[in-house]
Motif scaffolding. Structure first.
Motif, PDB file in Angstrom:
ATOM      1  N   PRO A 109      14.745-110.771  51.399  1.00 11.50           N
ATOM      2  CA  PRO A 109      15.034-109.365  51.148  1.00 11.50           C
ATOM      3  C   PRO A 109      13.673-108.778  50.473  1.00 11.50           C
ATOM      4  O   PRO A 109      13.050-109.136  49.512  1.00 11.50           O
ATOM      5  CB  PRO A 109      15.982-109.482  49.805  1.00 11.50           C
ATOM      6  N   ILE A 110      13.600-107.500  50.791  1.00  6.70           N
ATOM      7  CA  ILE A 110      12.221-106.721  50.482  1.00  6.70           C
ATOM      8  C   ILE A 110      12.831-105.287  49.974  1.00  6.70           C
ATOM      9  O   ILE A 110      13.524-104.716  50.957  1.00  6.70           O
ATOM     10  CB  ILE A 110      11.157-106.577  51.477  1.00  6.70           C
ATOM     11  N   LYS A 111      12.301-104.728  48.924  1.00  5.63           N
ATOM     12  CA  LYS A 111      12.628-103.574  48.758  1.00  5.63           C
ATOM     13  C   LYS A 111      12.025-102.310  49.392  1.00  5.63           C
ATOM     14  O   LYS A 111      10.584-102.571  49.644  1.00  5.63           O
ATOM     15  CB  LYS A 111      12.222-103.028  47.246  1.00  5.63           C
ATOM     16  N   VAL A 112      12.708-101.559  50.097  1.00  8.20           N
ATOM     17  CA  VAL A 112      12.052-100.296  50.747  1.00  8.20           C
ATOM     18  C   VAL A 112      11.790 -99.328  49.954  1.00  8.20           C
ATOM     19  O   VAL A 112      10.469 -98.679  50.218  1.00  8.20           O
ATOM     20  CB  VAL A 112      13.052-100.077  52.117  1.00  8.20           C
ATOM     21  N   GLY A 113      12.480 -98.748  49.303  1.00 11.10           N
ATOM     22  CA  GLY A 113      12.266 -97.692  48.116  1.00 11.10           C
ATOM     23  C   GLY A 113      13.419 -97.336  47.364  1.00 11.10           C
ATOM     24  O   GLY A 113      14.284 -97.953  47.217  1.00 11.10           O
ATOM     25  N   ASP A 114      13.339 -96.388  46.388  1.00 12.97           N
ATOM     26  CA  ASP A 114      14.118 -95.764  45.574  1.00 12.97           C
ATOM     27  C   ASP A 114      14.838 -94.714  46.134  1.00 12.97           C
ATOM     28  O   ASP A 114      14.353 -93.982  46.860  1.00 12.97           O
ATOM     29  CB  ASP A 114      13.498 -95.401  44.248  1.00 12.97           C
ATOM     30  N   LEU A 115      16.155 -94.686  45.700  1.00 16.58           N
ATOM     31  CA  LEU A 115      17.005 -93.361  46.244  1.00 16.58           C
ATOM     32  C   LEU A 115      17.191 -92.602  44.978  1.00 16.58           C
ATOM     33  O   LEU A 115      16.680 -92.821  43.634  1.00 16.58           O
ATOM     34  CB  LEU A 115      18.283 -93.916  46.657  1.00 16.58           C
ATOM     35  N   SER A 116      17.826 -91.409  45.115  1.00 16.49           N
ATOM     36  CA  SER A 116      18.103 -90.606  44.063  1.00 16.49           C
ATOM     37  C   SER A 116      19.049 -91.158  43.088  1.00 16.49           C
ATOM     38  O   SER A 116      19.863 -92.263  43.513  1.00 16.49           O
ATOM     39  CB  SER A 116      18.782 -89.409  44.548  1.00 16.49           C
ATOM     40  N   SER A 117      19.051 -90.346  41.800  1.00 19.94           N
ATOM     41  CA  SER A 117      19.953 -91.220  40.854  1.00 19.94           C
ATOM     42  C   SER A 117      19.883 -92.563  40.621  1.00 19.94           C
ATOM     43  O   SER A 117      20.919 -93.195  40.068  1.00 19.94           O
ATOM     44  CB  SER A 117      21.388 -90.849  41.083  1.00 19.94           C
ATOM     45  N   GLY A 140      26.211 -99.384  40.418  1.00 19.77           N
ATOM     46  CA  GLY A 140      26.830-100.314  40.410  1.00 19.77           C
ATOM     47  C   GLY A 140      27.664-100.565  41.812  1.00 19.77           C
ATOM     48  O   GLY A 140      28.549-101.644  41.889  1.00 19.77           O
ATOM     49  N   GLU A 141      27.438 -99.843  42.867  1.00 22.46           N
ATOM     50  CA  GLU A 141      27.899-100.090  44.191  1.00 22.46           C
ATOM     51  C   GLU A 141      27.027-100.372  45.288  1.00 22.46           C
ATOM     52  O   GLU A 141      25.763-100.093  45.028  1.00 22.46           O
ATOM     53  CB  GLU A 141      28.892 -98.951  44.561  1.00 22.46           C
ATOM     54  N   ALA A 142      27.422-101.056  46.251  1.00 26.31           N
ATOM     55  CA  ALA A 142      26.455-101.472  47.349  1.00 26.31           C
ATOM     56  C   ALA A 142      27.196-101.150  48.854  1.00 26.31           C
ATOM     57  O   ALA A 142      28.361-101.351  48.777  1.00 26.31           O
ATOM     58  CB  ALA A 142      26.016-102.598  47.219  1.00 26.31           C
ATOM     59  N   ALA A 143      26.424-100.790  49.731  1.00 26.04           N
ATOM     60  CA  ALA A 143      26.920-100.720  51.032  1.00 26.04           C
ATOM     61  C   ALA A 143      25.897-101.771  52.062  1.00 26.04           C
ATOM     62  O   ALA A 143      24.799-101.629  51.730  1.00 26.04           O
ATOM     63  CB  ALA A 143      26.993 -99.453  51.754  1.00 26.04           C
ATOM     64  N   LYS A 166      31.257-102.602  48.210  1.00 21.54           N
ATOM     65  CA  LYS A 166      32.193-101.495  48.711  1.00 21.54           C
ATOM     66  C   LYS A 166      32.412-101.307  50.094  1.00 21.54           C
ATOM     67  O   LYS A 166      33.640-100.870  50.538  1.00 21.54           O
ATOM     68  CB  LYS A 166      31.836-100.013  47.904  1.00 21.54           C
ATOM     69  N   HIS A 167      31.479-101.126  50.794  1.00 23.74           N
ATOM     70  CA  HIS A 167      31.486-100.844  52.381  1.00 23.74           C
ATOM     71  C   HIS A 167      30.624-101.748  53.088  1.00 23.74           C
ATOM     72  O   HIS A 167      29.419-102.089  52.566  1.00 23.74           O
ATOM     73  CB  HIS A 167      30.985 -99.375  52.460  1.00 23.74           C
ATOM     74  N   VAL A 168      31.031-102.120  54.210  1.00 21.47           N
ATOM     75  CA  VAL A 168      30.075-102.937  54.985  1.00 21.47           C
ATOM     76  C   VAL A 168      30.228-102.422  56.732  1.00 21.47           C
ATOM     77  O   VAL A 168      31.382-102.086  56.995  1.00 21.47           O
ATOM     78  CB  VAL A 168      30.543-104.331  55.202  1.00 21.47           C
ATOM     79  N   GLN A 216      30.393 -92.272  50.147  1.00 22.38           N
ATOM     80  CA  GLN A 216      29.857 -92.071  48.930  1.00 22.38           C
ATOM     81  C   GLN A 216      29.566 -93.533  48.423  1.00 22.38           C
ATOM     82  O   GLN A 216      30.460 -94.192  48.169  1.00 22.38           O
ATOM     83  CB  GLN A 216      30.652 -91.309  47.919  1.00 22.38           C
ATOM     84  N   ILE A 217      28.079 -93.676  48.112  1.00 19.00           N
ATOM     85  CA  ILE A 217      27.825 -94.981  47.466  1.00 19.00           C
ATOM     86  C   ILE A 217      27.189 -94.682  45.888  1.00 19.00           C
ATOM     87  O   ILE A 217      26.237 -94.323  45.854  1.00 19.00           O
ATOM     88  CB  ILE A 217      26.830 -95.873  48.030  1.00 19.00           C
ATOM     89  N   GLY A 218      28.256 -94.896  45.005  1.00 23.34           N
ATOM     90  CA  GLY A 218      27.629 -94.250  43.892  1.00 23.34           C
ATOM     91  C   GLY A 218      27.223 -92.987  43.834  1.00 23.34           C
ATOM     92  O   GLY A 218      28.072 -92.229  44.129  1.00 23.34           O
ATOM     93  N   ALA A 219      26.057 -92.660  43.259  1.00 21.97           N
ATOM     94  CA  ALA A 219      25.722 -91.200  43.573  1.00 21.97           C
ATOM     95  C   ALA A 219      24.879 -90.841  44.810  1.00 21.97           C
ATOM     96  O   ALA A 219      24.216 -90.075  45.182  1.00 21.97           O
ATOM     97  CB  ALA A 219      24.727 -90.872  42.344  1.00 21.97           C
ATOM     98  N   SER A 220      24.690 -92.073  45.504  1.00 13.48           N
ATOM     99  CA  SER A 220      24.068 -91.858  46.907  1.00 13.48           C
ATOM    100  C   SER A 220      24.729 -91.882  48.076  1.00 13.48           C
ATOM    101  O   SER A 220      26.057 -92.366  48.212  1.00 13.48           O
ATOM    102  CB  SER A 220      23.159 -92.953  47.073  1.00 13.48           C
ATOM    103  N   GLN A 221      24.689 -90.887  48.876  1.00 17.80           N
ATOM    104  CA  GLN A 221      25.522 -90.666  50.253  1.00 17.80           C
ATOM    105  C   GLN A 221      25.071 -91.246  51.438  1.00 17.80           C
ATOM    106  O   GLN A 221      23.941 -91.044  51.669  1.00 17.80           O
ATOM    107  CB  GLN A 221      25.714 -89.062  50.250  1.00 17.80           C
TER     108      GLN A 221
END
Length: 375
Positions: A109-117, A140-143, A166-168, A216-221
């Protein structure tokens, strides 16, 4: 003196960090030429195991004195035998724990980048198979997108991040590897999405991944809308994450494009593939970062180990996006195809829910390189 084991995780770090490694591969020549561990600073010696049964004296002069030496085989046993013989003459000798079988299954697993919020996007790199999976995290949510079959990796990673899956999603019905998407959804209570045009023969329930769907994934769409993108399969669907990242599934790769033949529909789907690549994608923002579901060669990895490039760069550099003549494009994606993935018909049957092989059988189905692309 005996050889020391090296894990697939340790080899992965050497790949990502561009470390030197001298690999002695004791599989048969055809297996080595078809599929090997790739690294920017790796050197290789391929000598079949049966040629070393009486000793390693003949290969000792070919082994560099100033590099770590890794001996590997298909499943471990042969490499331990050879590595221990070499270890009698030097200290820095290792064997790959679990052999190429373990290399095929390892995920980094490698972090690609930050998202809003405060959200984050992670890429799970399966170096031995060229598969790429994704986890979007926000509040607190993940897809999860295009999960491979090692469900515990994703579930444990979500626990480490203290998020609920929450979503796959599967961008399409895979033919080169066995999906873990449905199993993750069953284990976590998440919603599992699959394009309905790819799911006409599946034996299980799923939620349709329809055009214009927005989740919607938390505050990220995570948005699926104008990004119905057929061509690799008739149902292939792309994702835009946070108006920044374009997840292309098996349609567009960094150095290649998707093949349309794995469901036997190359002639039927070549027009869809061209329309997706030359029309749908060209209408998108050029600064989107392309995140594919596969890579083919080690040169596609960035310095941090991720596989990602701006869409604008691919429009300029990817040959598959620069074939102006439609007939030439058709011939390229129907007549110049590489060998098909190992056991791809059986893998499709597994992903439809029609057969349920055990773990060992699944491993054997997936052994070998990624072959989902036209390059």
């Amino acid at each position: 003196m005996t050889a020391t084991k090296m894990t697939a995780a340790q080899v992965a770090r050497k790949v990502i960090e561009n470390k030197e490694l001298f690999i002695i591969d004791v599989r048969n020549q055809d297996a080595f030429e078809d599929w090997k561990i790739e690294g920017h600073n790796f050197n290789y010696l391929n000598v079949p195991y049966f040629e070393l049964l009486d000793g390693v004296e003949e290969i000792l002069p070919k082994i560099p004195a100033n590099q770590d030496v890794l001996v590997l085989c298909a499943k471990e046993g042969s490499s331990v035998f050879v590595a221990n013989m070499i270890a009698e003459t030097r200290q820095d000798v290792y064997y790959l724990e679990g052999g190429m079988k373990s290399w095929s299954t390892y995920l980094e697993p490698i972090k690609v980048g930050d998202l809003s919020s405060g959200g984050e996007l992670y890429q799970f790199v399966r170096l031995g198979k060229g598969c790429l999976s994704y986890m979007v995290i926000s509040e607190g949510e993940a897809a999860i997108i295009d999960a491979v079959r090692f469900t515990d990796v994703f579930i444990n990673f979500a626990k480490e991040k203290n998020v609920t899956i929450k979503h796959v999603f599967d961008t399409h019905l895979h033919a080169d590897h066995i999906s873990g998407g449905r199993q993750i959804a069953e284990l976590t209570g998440a919603t599992y999405y699959l394009p309905p045009k790819d799911a006409e023969e599946v034996t299980f329930e799923f939620t349709s991944l329809e055009d214009n769907l927005k989740v919607q994934i938390g505050a990220s769409q995570l948005e699926v809308g104008a990004l119905y993108s057929p061509g690799h399969t008739i149902g292939s669907t792309s994702f835009i994450v946070d108006e920044k990242y374009l997840l292309t599934g098996d349609i567009l790769f960094i150095d290649s494009i998707g093949r349309p033949d794995l469901a036997g529909k190359a002639e039927d789907w070549v027009g869809d593939l061209r329309e997706t690549l030359y029309k749908r994608y060209r209408e998108l923002a050029k600064d989107l970062i392309v995140l594919p579901a596969h890579f083919m060669i080690i040169d596609e990895l960035n310095e941090d180990g991720t596989v990602a490039k701006p869409l604008s760069e691919l429009f300029n550099a990817n040959h598959g996006l620069n074939i102006s003549d439609e007939e030439e494009f058709r011939k390229t994606v129907t007549e110049q195809l590489p060998p098909q993935p190992n056991a791809y018909q059986q893998i499709r049957q597994v992903n439809m829910g029609k057969i349920t092989p055990d773990d060992e059988e699944q491993t054997e189905m997936e052994i070998g390189p990624n072959r989902c692309a036209v390059r």
